[in-house]
Motif scaffolding. Structure first.
Motif, PDB file in Angstrom:
ATOM      1  N   ASP A  24      13.158 -45.413  -3.943  1.00 54.06           N
ATOM      2  CA  ASP A  24      12.838 -45.785  -2.491  1.00 54.06           C
ATOM      3  C   ASP A  24      12.002 -44.727  -1.706  1.00 54.06           C
ATOM      4  O   ASP A  24      11.281 -45.260  -1.007  1.00 54.06           O
ATOM      5  N   ILE A  40       8.317 -45.942  -2.933  1.00 57.64           N
ATOM      6  CA  ILE A  40       7.966 -47.283  -2.567  1.00 57.64           C
ATOM      7  C   ILE A  40       7.756 -47.208  -1.065  1.00 57.64           C
ATOM      8  O   ILE A  40       6.746 -47.881  -0.617  1.00 57.64           O
ATOM      9  N   SER A  41       8.758 -46.698  -0.172  1.00 55.61           N
ATOM     10  CA  SER A  41       8.441 -46.614   1.150  1.00 55.61           C
ATOM     11  C   SER A  41       7.304 -45.684   1.678  1.00 55.61           C
ATOM     12  O   SER A  41       6.898 -45.819   2.982  1.00 55.61           O
ATOM     13  N   GLU A  42       6.957 -44.930   0.838  1.00 57.17           N
ATOM     14  CA  GLU A  42       5.731 -43.864   1.335  1.00 57.17           C
ATOM     15  C   GLU A  42       4.554 -44.469   1.530  1.00 57.17           C
ATOM     16  O   GLU A  42       3.920 -45.282   0.444  1.00 57.17           O
ATOM     17  N   LYS A  43       4.034 -44.479   2.739  1.00 57.39           N
ATOM     18  CA  LYS A  43       2.692 -45.167   2.874  1.00 57.39           C
ATOM     19  C   LYS A  43       1.408 -44.181   2.831  1.00 57.39           C
ATOM     20  O   LYS A  43       0.302 -44.765   2.686  1.00 57.39           O
ATOM     21  N   SER A  44       1.927 -42.941   3.070  1.00 55.82           N
ATOM     22  CA  SER A  44       0.483 -42.323   2.920  1.00 55.82           C
ATOM     23  C   SER A  44       0.053 -41.725   1.413  1.00 55.82           C
ATOM     24  O   SER A  44       1.013 -41.701   0.482  1.00 55.82           O
ATOM     25  N   ILE A  45      -1.100 -41.951   1.305  1.00 55.19           N
ATOM     26  CA  ILE A  45      -1.665 -41.954  -0.229  1.00 55.19           C
ATOM     27  C   ILE A  45      -1.556 -40.317  -0.530  1.00 55.19           C
ATOM     28  O   ILE A  45      -1.146 -40.190  -1.566  1.00 55.19           O
ATOM     29  N   SER A  71       0.988 -38.412   0.347  1.00 56.47           N
ATOM     30  CA  SER A  71       2.348 -38.035  -0.144  1.00 56.47           C
ATOM     31  C   SER A  71       2.516 -38.494  -1.370  1.00 56.47           C
ATOM     32  O   SER A  71       3.252 -37.808  -2.160  1.00 56.47           O
ATOM     33  N   ARG A  72       2.060 -39.671  -1.878  1.00 55.94           N
ATOM     34  CA  ARG A  72       2.305 -40.323  -2.954  1.00 55.94           C
ATOM     35  C   ARG A  72       1.634 -39.474  -4.228  1.00 55.94           C
ATOM     36  O   ARG A  72       2.050 -39.177  -5.219  1.00 55.94           O
ATOM     37  N   THR A  88      -9.451 -41.658  -2.081  1.00 59.70           N
ATOM     38  CA  THR A  88      -8.476 -42.000  -2.725  1.00 59.70           C
ATOM     39  C   THR A  88      -8.729 -42.324  -4.156  1.00 59.70           C
ATOM     40  O   THR A  88      -7.996 -42.014  -5.180  1.00 59.70           O
ATOM     41  N   LEU A 131      -1.498 -47.141  -4.642  1.00 56.80           N
ATOM     42  CA  LEU A 131      -1.896 -47.380  -3.735  1.00 56.80           C
ATOM     43  C   LEU A 131      -0.562 -48.389  -3.163  1.00 56.80           C
ATOM     44  O   LEU A 131      -0.125 -49.173  -3.799  1.00 56.80           O
ATOM     45  N   PRO A 132      -0.387 -48.221  -1.679  1.00 55.24           N
ATOM     46  CA  PRO A 132       0.860 -48.585  -1.201  1.00 55.24           C
ATOM     47  C   PRO A 132       0.519 -50.101  -0.885  1.00 55.24           C
ATOM     48  O   PRO A 132      -0.400 -50.838  -1.031  1.00 55.24           O
TER      49      PRO A 132
END
Length: 167
Positions: free
Chosen positions: A63, A66-71, A73-74, A137, A166-167
């Motif tokens: 979760d 998957i919920s992380e929108k920040s590149i 942070s991913r 990115t 990528l989100p």
């Protein structure tokens, strides 16, 4: 044969571990890491047959990821998972990875700041490493792919991680 850059202190340590005249750095590192050709061959065969990397599968389906929108942070989450998968291989891959003017990863924030303007170093949580975050990115994906490849991770898993990046 690949070339990696290492700092003077690490070079002196490796050189100091020489058992006989003419012993090359690869032999010394294999001995210190207790890795031999048959061990590597077995590990590569098992990895290729199973193509199973639970640490990455768990991260990519979590979760948090998957919920992380920040590149960024991913990116940090993936680098942390790579380190946790195999710290020794990560260290080798991280040391050899750099741009023409910038160092991408280091064990200290100041080393990254010294390698270029506006590097914006970020700590890779749970590791002794820092990474520059002021890259596009595509460069972040390149860093992840390069480290995974240098760590001997399968092309299938590299593609899976890259596609999930990528989100």
């Amino acid at each position: 044969m690949k070339t990696i850059e290492i700092d003077e202190e690490l070079y002196q340590f490796i050189a100091g571990q020489t058992k006989h005249i003419g012993e090359d750095a690869s032999s010394i590192l294999r001995r210190l890491l207790n890795i031999n050709q048959s061990t590597l061959a077995k590990q590569n065969t098992i990895v290729k047959k199973e193509n199973h990397y639970p640490i990455f599968n768990d991260l990519l389906t979590s979760d948090t990821f998957i919920s992380e929108k920040s590149i960024i942070s991913r990116f940090i989450l993936l680098l942390s998972a790579l380190y946790n998968y195999n710290p020794a291989l990560f260290a080798i891959a991280a040391t050899s990875l750099h741009g023409s003017k910038r160092q991408y990863l280091a064990k200290d924030k100041l080393a990254l700041e010294a390698s270029g303007k506006n590097t914006k170093p970020r700590e890779i949580i749970g590791t002794p490493y820092w990474v520059i975050s002021n890259t596009n990115t595509a460069r972040k994906q390149y860093i992840i792919e390069s480290i995974m490849s240098d760590m001997g991770i399968s092309e299938t898993m590299i593609n899976q991680v890259t596609n999930a990046f990528l989100p």
